[in-house]
Design a protein around this motif. Structure first.
Motif, PDB file in Angstrom:
ATOM      1  N   GLU A 272       0.807  -1.220   0.000  1.00  0.00           N
ATOM      2  CA  GLU A 272       0.000   0.000   0.000  1.00  0.00           C
ATOM      3  C   GLU A 272       0.839   1.268   0.000  1.00  0.00           C
ATOM      4  OE1 GLU A 272      -3.160   0.127   2.782  1.00  0.00           O
ATOM      5  OE2 GLU A 272      -3.594  -1.993   2.565  1.00  0.00           O
ATOM      6  N   THR A 273       2.137   1.114   0.135  1.00  0.00           N
ATOM      7  CA  THR A 273       2.974   2.306   0.206  1.00  0.00           C
ATOM      8  C   THR A 273       4.224   2.143  -0.648  1.00  0.00           C
ATOM      9  OG1 THR A 273       4.232   3.776   1.650  1.00  0.00           O
ATOM     10  CG2 THR A 273       4.133   1.466   2.298  1.00  0.00           C
ATOM     11  N   ASN A 274       4.704   3.220  -1.177  1.00  0.00           N
ATOM     12  CA  ASN A 274       5.960   3.213  -1.919  1.00  0.00           C
ATOM     13  C   ASN A 274       7.118   3.626  -1.025  1.00  0.00           C
ATOM     14  OD1 ASN A 274       4.861   2.342  -4.315  1.00  0.00           O
ATOM     15  ND2 ASN A 274       4.305   4.404  -4.930  1.00  0.00           N
ATOM     16  N   ASN A 275       6.848   3.812   0.269  1.00  0.00           N
ATOM     17  CA  ASN A 275       7.880   4.160   1.230  1.00  0.00           C
ATOM     18  C   ASN A 275       8.551   2.877   1.702  1.00  0.00           C
ATOM     19  OD1 ASN A 275       9.449   4.895   3.383  1.00  0.00           O
ATOM     20  ND2 ASN A 275       7.875   6.165   4.350  1.00  0.00           N
ATOM     21  N   PRO A 276       9.791   2.618   1.284  1.00  0.00           N
ATOM     22  CA  PRO A 276      10.452   1.358   1.635  1.00  0.00           C
ATOM     23  C   PRO A 276      10.491   1.083   3.136  1.00  0.00           C
ATOM     24  CG  PRO A 276      11.741   2.539   0.006  1.00  0.00           C
ATOM     25  CD  PRO A 276      10.642   3.458   0.445  1.00  0.00           C
TER      26      PRO A 276
ATOM     27  N   HIS B 107      16.529  -4.200  -9.918  1.00  0.00           N
ATOM     28  CA  HIS B 107      16.433  -3.959 -11.350  1.00  0.00           C
ATOM     29  C   HIS B 107      16.535  -2.473 -11.710  1.00  0.00           C
ATOM     30  CE1 HIS B 107      15.715  -5.180 -15.416  1.00  0.00           C
ATOM     31  NE2 HIS B 107      14.643  -4.410 -15.512  1.00  0.00           N
ATOM     32  N   LEU B 108      15.758  -1.650 -11.058  1.00  0.00           N
ATOM     33  CA  LEU B 108      15.702  -0.216 -11.342  1.00  0.00           C
ATOM     34  C   LEU B 108      15.684   0.571 -10.042  1.00  0.00           C
ATOM     35  CD1 LEU B 108      12.803  -0.197 -13.949  1.00  0.00           C
ATOM     36  CD2 LEU B 108      15.136   0.522 -14.407  1.00  0.00           C
ATOM     37  N   PRO B 109      16.107   1.816 -10.056  1.00  0.00           N
ATOM     38  CA  PRO B 109      15.957   2.631  -8.850  1.00  0.00           C
ATOM     39  C   PRO B 109      14.494   2.687  -8.380  1.00  0.00           C
ATOM     40  CG  PRO B 109      17.414   3.720 -10.387  1.00  0.00           C
ATOM     41  CD  PRO B 109      16.823   2.528 -11.111  1.00  0.00           C
ATOM     42  N   SER B 110      13.569   2.735  -9.322  1.00  0.00           N
ATOM     43  CA  SER B 110      12.154   2.794  -8.940  1.00  0.00           C
ATOM     44  C   SER B 110      11.669   1.495  -8.301  1.00  0.00           C
ATOM     45  CB  SER B 110      11.282   3.149 -10.146  1.00  0.00           C
ATOM     46  OG  SER B 110      11.393   2.146 -11.139  1.00  0.00           O
ATOM     47  N   SER B 111      12.467   0.428  -8.383  1.00  0.00           N
ATOM     48  CA  SER B 111      12.120  -0.800  -7.670  1.00  0.00           C
ATOM     49  C   SER B 111      12.196  -0.584  -6.163  1.00  0.00           C
ATOM     50  CB  SER B 111      13.071  -1.943  -8.041  1.00  0.00           C
ATOM     51  OG  SER B 111      13.022  -2.226  -9.403  1.00  0.00           O
ATOM     52  N   ILE B 112      13.019   0.355  -5.758  1.00  0.00           N
ATOM     53  CA  ILE B 112      13.112   0.706  -4.343  1.00  0.00           C
ATOM     54  C   ILE B 112      11.934   1.599  -3.993  1.00  0.00           C
ATOM     55  CG2 ILE B 112      14.489   1.921  -2.609  1.00  0.00           C
ATOM     56  CD1 ILE B 112      16.980   1.046  -4.312  1.00  0.00           C
ATOM     57  N   SER B 113      11.723   2.635  -4.769  1.00  0.00           N
ATOM     58  CA  SER B 113      10.562   3.510  -4.637  1.00  0.00           C
ATOM     59  C   SER B 113      10.509   4.425  -5.845  1.00  0.00           C
ATOM     60  CB  SER B 113      10.641   4.362  -3.374  1.00  0.00           C
ATOM     61  OG  SER B 113       9.536   5.253  -3.316  1.00  0.00           O
TER      62      SER B 113
ATOM     63  N   VAL C  52      11.424   9.763  -5.453  1.00  0.00           N
ATOM     64  CA  VAL C  52      12.871   9.983  -5.367  1.00  0.00           C
ATOM     65  C   VAL C  52      13.318  10.248  -3.929  1.00  0.00           C
ATOM     66  CG1 VAL C  52      14.765  11.472  -6.122  1.00  0.00           C
ATOM     67  CG2 VAL C  52      13.020  10.765  -7.747  1.00  0.00           C
ATOM     68  N   GLU C  53      12.598  11.070  -3.200  1.00  0.00           N
ATOM     69  CA  GLU C  53      13.000  11.383  -1.822  1.00  0.00           C
ATOM     70  C   GLU C  53      12.949  10.138  -0.933  1.00  0.00           C
ATOM     71  OE1 GLU C  53      14.449  14.146  -0.710  1.00  0.00           O
ATOM     72  OE2 GLU C  53      14.365  14.802  -2.790  1.00  0.00           O
ATOM     73  N   CYS C  54      11.902   9.329  -1.080  1.00  0.00           N
ATOM     74  CA  CYS C  54      11.815   8.077  -0.309  1.00  0.00           C
ATOM     75  C   CYS C  54      12.957   7.140  -0.680  1.00  0.00           C
ATOM     76  CB  CYS C  54      10.483   7.375  -0.557  1.00  0.00           C
ATOM     77  SG  CYS C  54       9.090   8.125   0.291  1.00  0.00           S
ATOM     78  N   ARG C  55      13.255   7.073  -1.962  1.00  0.00           N
ATOM     79  CA  ARG C  55      14.338   6.206  -2.427  1.00  0.00           C
ATOM     80  C   ARG C  55      15.676   6.650  -1.850  1.00  0.00           C
ATOM     81  NH1 ARG C  55      13.170   6.022  -7.644  1.00  0.00           N
ATOM     82  NH2 ARG C  55      14.412   7.789  -8.282  1.00  0.00           N
ATOM     83  N   TYR C  56      15.962   7.959  -1.865  1.00  0.00           N
ATOM     84  CA  TYR C  56      17.222   8.454  -1.314  1.00  0.00           C
ATOM     85  C   TYR C  56      17.323   8.186   0.185  1.00  0.00           C
ATOM     86  CZ  TYR C  56      18.410  10.796  -5.679  1.00  0.00           C
ATOM     87  OH  TYR C  56      18.720  11.067  -6.984  1.00  0.00           O
TER      88      TYR C  56
ATOM     89  N   ALA D 141      20.018   5.129   4.205  1.00  0.00           N
ATOM     90  CA  ALA D 141      19.983   4.320   5.428  1.00  0.00           C
ATOM     91  C   ALA D 141      20.826   3.057   5.247  1.00  0.00           C
ATOM     92  CB  ALA D 141      18.546   3.962   5.789  1.00  0.00           C
ATOM     93  N   LEU D 142      20.765   2.448   4.062  1.00  0.00           N
ATOM     94  CA  LEU D 142      21.611   1.283   3.798  1.00  0.00           C
ATOM     95  C   LEU D 142      23.075   1.691   3.735  1.00  0.00           C
ATOM     96  CD1 LEU D 142      19.665  -0.809   1.125  1.00  0.00           C
ATOM     97  CD2 LEU D 142      19.807  -1.178   3.591  1.00  0.00           C
ATOM     98  N   ALA D 143      23.362   2.842   3.138  1.00  0.00           N
ATOM     99  CA  ALA D 143      24.741   3.312   3.007  1.00  0.00           C
ATOM    100  C   ALA D 143      25.399   3.504   4.368  1.00  0.00           C
ATOM    101  CB  ALA D 143      24.783   4.611   2.202  1.00  0.00           C
ATOM    102  N   GLU D 144      24.614   3.866   5.369  1.00  0.00           N
ATOM    103  CA  GLU D 144      25.150   4.003   6.728  1.00  0.00           C
ATOM    104  C   GLU D 144      25.732   2.690   7.239  1.00  0.00           C
ATOM    105  OE1 GLU D 144      22.107   5.669   9.182  1.00  0.00           O
ATOM    106  OE2 GLU D 144      22.025   7.522   8.007  1.00  0.00           O
ATOM    107  N   HIS D 145      25.299   1.586   6.639  1.00  0.00           N
ATOM    108  CA  HIS D 145      25.797   0.258   7.011  1.00  0.00           C
ATOM    109  C   HIS D 145      26.769  -0.283   5.969  1.00  0.00           C
ATOM    110  CE1 HIS D 145      22.964   0.168  10.287  1.00  0.00           C
ATOM    111  NE2 HIS D 145      21.980   0.432   9.446  1.00  0.00           N
TER     112      HIS D 145
END
Length: 97
Positions: free
Chosen positions: A25-29, A53-59, A62-66, A71-75
C-alpha cells in the motif's frame, strides 16, 4: 538467468539472499516488511551490495528512495541496478547478454 544474477556473476558477487519486497500500500520502503528485513541484514553486516532492477524498484518517489538507500549506506551497503540502461549508475559498465 535474471539480469540481477548476471550482474552478480559479472562482478564475482555471491547472492546471499533474495528478498521479495512488494510495494503493497505504500511506496515508502521503510514501511515494507521486505525493506525492513534488508535494513536488519545490512545492520548485521550480512551484505555490502543490493542488486535491484531499477531505482524505482526501491521507490518511485525519489525522496523516499534516497532516504532508503542512504539508510543502507550508513551500514556500508551500495545499491546496484541490473537494468542495462542503468549500468552507468552501477559504477562500472557490465555487459549483459
Amino acid at each position: 538467468m535474471t539480469a540481477g544474477h548476471r550482474l552478480a556473476a559479472a562482478r564475482g558477487f555471491k547472492i546471499t539472499e533474495k528478498v521479495v519486497d512488494p510495494y503493497g500500500e505504500t511506496n515508502n520502503p521503510a514501511r515494507r516488511t521486505g525493506w525492513r528485513h534488508l535494513t536488519e541484514l545490512a545492520a548485521a553486516g550480512a551484505f555490502t551490495r543490493l542488486i535491484t532492477h531499477l531505482p524505482s524498484s526501491i521507490s518511485p518517489d525519489v525522496e523516499c528512495r534516497y532516504r532508503a538507500t542512504n539508510a543502507l549506506a550508513e551500514h556500508g551497503v551500495r545499491p546496484l541496478y541490473s537494468w542495462p540502461v542503468q549500468e552507468s549508475h552501477a559504477g562500472e559498465t557490465v555487459t549483459t547478454q
